[in-house]
Design a protein around this motif. Structure first.
Motif, PDB file in Angstrom:
ATOM      1  N   CYS A 286      25.114  14.798  47.876  1.00 23.58           N
ATOM      2  CA  CYS A 286      24.738  13.426  47.216  1.00 23.58           C
ATOM      3  C   CYS A 286      26.239  14.186  46.127  1.00 23.58           C
ATOM      4  O   CYS A 286      25.942  14.998  44.693  1.00 23.58           O
ATOM      5  N   PRO A 287      27.882  13.622  46.263  1.00 21.98           N
ATOM      6  CA  PRO A 287      28.514  13.981  46.126  1.00 21.98           C
ATOM      7  C   PRO A 287      28.988  13.413  44.553  1.00 21.98           C
ATOM      8  O   PRO A 287      30.284  13.840  43.823  1.00 21.98           O
ATOM      9  N   CYS A 288      28.553  12.302  44.080  1.00 23.68           N
ATOM     10  CA  CYS A 288      28.505  11.723  43.401  1.00 23.68           C
ATOM     11  C   CYS A 288      28.285  11.960  41.548  1.00 23.68           C
ATOM     12  O   CYS A 288      27.334  12.630  42.174  1.00 23.68           O
ATOM     13  N   PRO A 289      29.183  12.879  40.668  1.00 24.01           N
ATOM     14  CA  PRO A 289      27.759  13.097  39.335  1.00 24.01           C
ATOM     15  C   PRO A 289      27.419  11.948  38.550  1.00 24.01           C
ATOM     16  O   PRO A 289      27.062  12.594  37.716  1.00 24.01           O
ATOM     17  N   GLU A 296      27.368   9.786  52.958  1.00 21.70           N
ATOM     18  CA  GLU A 296      27.830   9.531  54.482  1.00 21.70           C
ATOM     19  C   GLU A 296      27.893   7.676  54.197  1.00 21.70           C
ATOM     20  O   GLU A 296      28.608   6.767  54.518  1.00 21.70           O
ATOM     21  N   GLU A 297      27.887   7.758  52.991  1.00 19.60           N
ATOM     22  CA  GLU A 297      27.841   5.607  51.826  1.00 19.60           C
ATOM     23  C   GLU A 297      28.612   5.739  50.630  1.00 19.60           C
ATOM     24  O   GLU A 297      28.255   4.894  49.963  1.00 19.60           O
ATOM     25  N   LEU A 298      29.564   6.525  50.852  1.00 21.73           N
ATOM     26  CA  LEU A 298      30.642   6.636  49.385  1.00 21.73           C
ATOM     27  C   LEU A 298      31.141   5.350  49.569  1.00 21.73           C
ATOM     28  O   LEU A 298      32.005   4.857  48.683  1.00 21.73           O
ATOM     29  N   PRO A 503      34.227  11.050  47.703  1.00 21.56           N
ATOM     30  CA  PRO A 503      34.270  10.247  46.033  1.00 21.56           C
ATOM     31  C   PRO A 503      35.070   9.679  45.285  1.00 21.56           C
ATOM     32  O   PRO A 503      34.768   8.656  44.428  1.00 21.56           O
ATOM     33  N   LYS A 504      36.343  10.346  45.150  1.00 26.41           N
ATOM     34  CA  LYS A 504      37.847   8.743  44.753  1.00 26.41           C
ATOM     35  C   LYS A 504      37.034   7.485  45.082  1.00 26.41           C
ATOM     36  O   LYS A 504      37.712   6.322  45.002  1.00 26.41           O
ATOM     37  N   ALA A 505      36.776   7.466  46.892  1.00 29.70           N
ATOM     38  CA  ALA A 505      36.830   6.153  47.403  1.00 29.70           C
ATOM     39  C   ALA A 505      35.325   5.579  46.743  1.00 29.70           C
ATOM     40  O   ALA A 505      35.013   4.231  46.553  1.00 29.70           O
ATOM     41  N   HIS A 506      34.350   6.098  46.044  1.00 28.49           N
ATOM     42  CA  HIS A 506      33.076   5.580  45.434  1.00 28.49           C
ATOM     43  C   HIS A 506      33.071   5.263  43.737  1.00 28.49           C
ATOM     44  O   HIS A 506      32.855   4.506  43.412  1.00 28.49           O
ATOM     45  N   ALA A 507      34.250   6.090  43.783  1.00 27.75           N
ATOM     46  CA  ALA A 507      34.753   6.079  41.985  1.00 27.75           C
ATOM     47  C   ALA A 507      34.339   4.340  40.969  1.00 27.75           C
ATOM     48  O   ALA A 507      34.462   3.954  40.502  1.00 27.75           O
TER      49      ALA A 507
END
Length: 762
Positions: A286-289, A296-298, A503-507
């Protein structure tokens, strides 16, 4: 009409104000002026020390030795002892105690009238209903909720903290870890600029040195995080107790406020966010802070995952301290480190809520600079050197514009700062659209569509004032980008080797929530901090190839709508026509001007001289050319005054320049209509005692093409005259390099023209 709904604890009633009344309120204060030009340094001595270190090219050890003999005002030296492998390692930490810095702000009489304590919900009437808008931190939901959690007469003292490991030398060999503090209770045009109330350096975090034998090992990685949090705990110690008890402060107006210090915003790059949140980071489950999205779902922005909570983290760290095996299993599920977070010690300062998406790192350096731009260069490389050269040449031909970097080539740029990546992103679609065509490179064409969507997101994020409508539009665009990215990956087929789950794609999933919670993105952007610290260096191999549009010497404020400058010698109409005989746009200049004046003057009740009923211009009548124009206009973003600089010059820094503008005219039914024009000549002409500001222009017809505004210039012979006062604002227009006579509106050059294009205000 504007409506302000104050927090119930404030005791203030809801107010409704007209535009003129609201505009004269606190939101329009000018920056506080001081006579200390060494800012952002805390004092002149700090500046002179930094200048000495820079000029002497001192290395880290030499600088540290010099520091031992110098006493920094406000700064304290602390030793941070850390147990590691049965040894105690001591680290030095220089800091300005956070509450001491806050007390300096509160004691400053220049700042006293500018503090805002109570949460506000703001609304503007859009013609149908009152629509909520967001700008300063106290207009967001988080401030409102925090004030609701305090005693009835308590108010937040909101800290905005930024920390980022950086380099002191352009060679990258000397590192430092500055911490910058800003006060969220002050207006953005105070806290985000140099001078009193602006961001201040409050600490130099210790850096655990790299060790080739230890780097990557769990114990050594945890050591770095422990050092960070133990050091930061010392910085926060002066506000820990006060965050629970509060501090009574008498303001300049004699009213006492019960201030509760808290961390409202933590601003940092992704790597520092992971340190602040104490999660494993990039390759963890879970790489999101902020939330528990699986790695796999970012890129899935359609699904909302549970937010991280302090309570869960505390429970699993406590379990780990009692039972390593059971605790490790629970920590691993949420990718947490077995370390107590220092922000837990400050009440109402949940780090997962405070962490914010910084546009500089997430979008300009990250999503575009590290990913979309690199993908674009890969496609150009596959097409060959001819394609690369064509794009570079078209970048070099891109029209100049104020505050926009100009590039003579980009295909060989592999690293630059976020500001330049941002400017490249604003131009690349227009210079690559005739190279990465659907016929030549289907996937490259799909990539350009992704970049257009990315630019829409970036422009929405960049708004200084957000409404419910712009937030909804921004969130909708994120899903558009996701769909276009899927189409790009599908078009690549077997060549799709890049993993977009980073992660930056998920931000983007969190950025518009951040705006609702904490106000506009400039409240948590790291760009002000980077501009405020002397450690930031521009590291680019092509400094001689880029330039910002120069400020005109005539840069003084002016009243009214326009200011015309750069006057030239007067010419007779005969001289003007003869000097432009080869230009069809100037054909029958005198006849066209006469016809325009005879229609315009009576329509606006301007009498013709000497009682004439028809004005006839002679060949000896004169005009005075001007080559510079400043236009004031009301921004549709924040409803404040903005200024454009326009030029009409045959040789401006060696380039012919005829800027374009959006003007207000009338259609055949006499209704207002906004159209685009290119300015061919600006001049003054006197009729009787009346001096008229005029321009010869060429109309450009607009239509949409691939979500871009395509403009087609009418034939030069169809040129016409306008009053300069009919100009709404300037616009940047770039040629369609594939179709002569066609152009594109660069609607990403600023947020005002972007919103006008989205609302189809032309």
């Amino acid at each position: 009409m504007f409506k302000t709904e104050f927090h119930p604890h404030s005791g203030h009633p809801t107010t409704i104000e007209t535009f003129s009344t609201y505009g004269s309120g606190s939101g329009t204060h000018s920056p506080v002026v001081d006579d200390t030009p060494w800012h952002p340094f805390t004092c002149r001595a700090d500046f002179e020390f930094a200048e000495l270190v820079h000029k002497a090219a001192l290395n880290k050890d030499q600088t540290n030795e010099l520091l031992k003999f110098i006493c920094f005002p406000h700064f304290e030296k602390h030793i941070v002892p850390i147990e590691y492998k049965k040894e105690t390692i001591e680290y030095e930490f220089y800091l300005w105690p956070l509450w001491d810095w806050a007390m300096d702000l509160l004691a400053n009489p220049l700042l006293a009238p500018h503090f805002v304590w109570d949460a506000q919900w703001l609304y503007k009437h859009n013609g149908t209903r009152f629509e909520r808008f967001f700008h300063e931190p106290w207009t967001g939901d988080r401030w409102w909720n925090l004030q609701s959690s305090l005693p009835e007469n308590g108010v937040p003292f909101a800290f905005i903290l930024y920390a980022d490991k950086t380099h002191l030398s352009s060679a990258g060999t000397v590192k430092a870890y500055p911490v910058i503090a800003r006060c969220g209770n002050l207006l953005v045009n105070i806290r985000n600029v140099d001078g009193p109330g602006g961001g201040r350096l409050v600490g130099w975090l210790p850096i655990v040195p790299d060790d080739s034998d230890q780097d990557g090992k769990l114990s050594y990685t945890n050591l770095k995080h422990v050092v960070w949090h133990e050091s930061f705990s010392i910085l926060l110690v002066t506000i820990m107790l006060l965050s629970a008890t509060g501090f009574v402060h008498e303001c300049y107006d004699g009213i006492q406020h019960w201030l509760f210090p808290l961390i409202l915003i933590l601003s940092a790059d992704y790597e520092e966010q992971c340190v602040m949140a104490l999660i494993w980071g990039l390759k963890s489950a879970c790489p999101c802070p902020i939330c528990l999205v699986p790695r796999e779902e970012l890129t899935d922005h359609s699904t909302t995952y549970p937010k991280r909570t302090v309570e869960d983290a505390q429970d699993w760290v406590d379990l780990w301290s009692r039972d390593r095996v059971a605790g490790e299993a629970e920590l691993k599920k949420q990718s947490l480190r077995p370390i107590k977070n220092t922000f837990w010690k400050v009440r109402l300062s949940n780090p997962h809520d405070a962490l914010s998406q910084d546009p500089l790192h997430v979008y300009h350096k990250g999503k575009f600079g590290d990913h979309l731009f690199n993908e674009c260069k890969k496609h150009l490389k596959v097409l060959g050197r001819v394609a690369e050269k064509k794009v570079d040449e078209q970048f070099d031909s891109f029209p100049r514009w104020r505050n926009l970097n100009h590039f003579d080539r980009v295909t060989n740029i592999y690293f630059t700062d976020g500001n330049k990546f941002q400017d490249i992103s604003k131009q690349i679609v227009f210079v690559a659209q005739n190279v990465l065509t659907h016929a030549e490179d289907e996937a490259g064409y799909a990539l350009l569509k992704c970049i257009v969507s990315y630019l829409h997101i970036d422009m929405y994020v960049s708004l200084d004032v957000h409404t419910e409508s712009t937030l909804a539009a921004g969130e909708a665009e994120i899903l558009v980008f996701q769909k276009l990215l899927d189409e790009y990956i599908e078009a690549l087929g077997d060549d799709a080797t890049k993993n977009w789950n980073f992660p930056k794609a998920h931000a983007s999933k969190h950025v518009f929530t951040d705006i609702r919670e904490k106000g506009a993105a400039r409240n948590f952007s790291t760009r002000p901090e980077r501009e405020a610290t002397w450690t930031d260096q521009t590291r680019i191999d092509h400094l001689d190839e880029e330039e910002l549009e120069e400020e005109d010497l005539d840069d003084q404020p002016f009243g009214g709508h326009i200011h015309i400058g750069a006057p030239q010698s007067s010419l007779t109409l005969l001289q003007l026509e003869e000097g432009n005989a080869s230009n069809p746009a100037f054909a029958q200049f005198r006849k066209k001007l006469s016809l325009f004046l005879n229609n315009f003057l009576p329509a606006y009740n301007i009498p013709l001289p000497d009682g004439k009923t028809w004005l006839r211009l002679s060949a000896q009548d004169t005009v005075q050319e001007h080559r510079f124009l400043k236009v004031n206009y009301e921004s549709v973003v924040d409803w404040k005054l903005a200024t454009d600089y326009l030029r009409c010059n045959l040789s401006f820094h060696g380039h012919e320049r005829h800027d374009c503008a959006l003007i207000c005219t009338n259609d055949k039914d006499d209704n207002d209509k906004n159209i685009f024009v290119r300015i061919l000549l600006m001049f003054k002409h006197t009729v009787g005692s009346k001096v008229l500001d005029l321009a010869l222009v060429l109309t450009m017809d607009a239509r949409m093409d691939m979500r871009l505004t395509r403009l087609h210039a009418r034939p030069p012979a169809s040129s016409e005259f306008i009053m300069l006062h009919s100009i709404i604002r300037g616009v940047l227009v770039v040629p369609d390099f594939a179709i002569p006579g066609d152009y594109f509106l660069v609607n990403y050059v600023d947020t005002d023209i972007f919103l006008r294009s989205q609302r189809q205000l032309f």
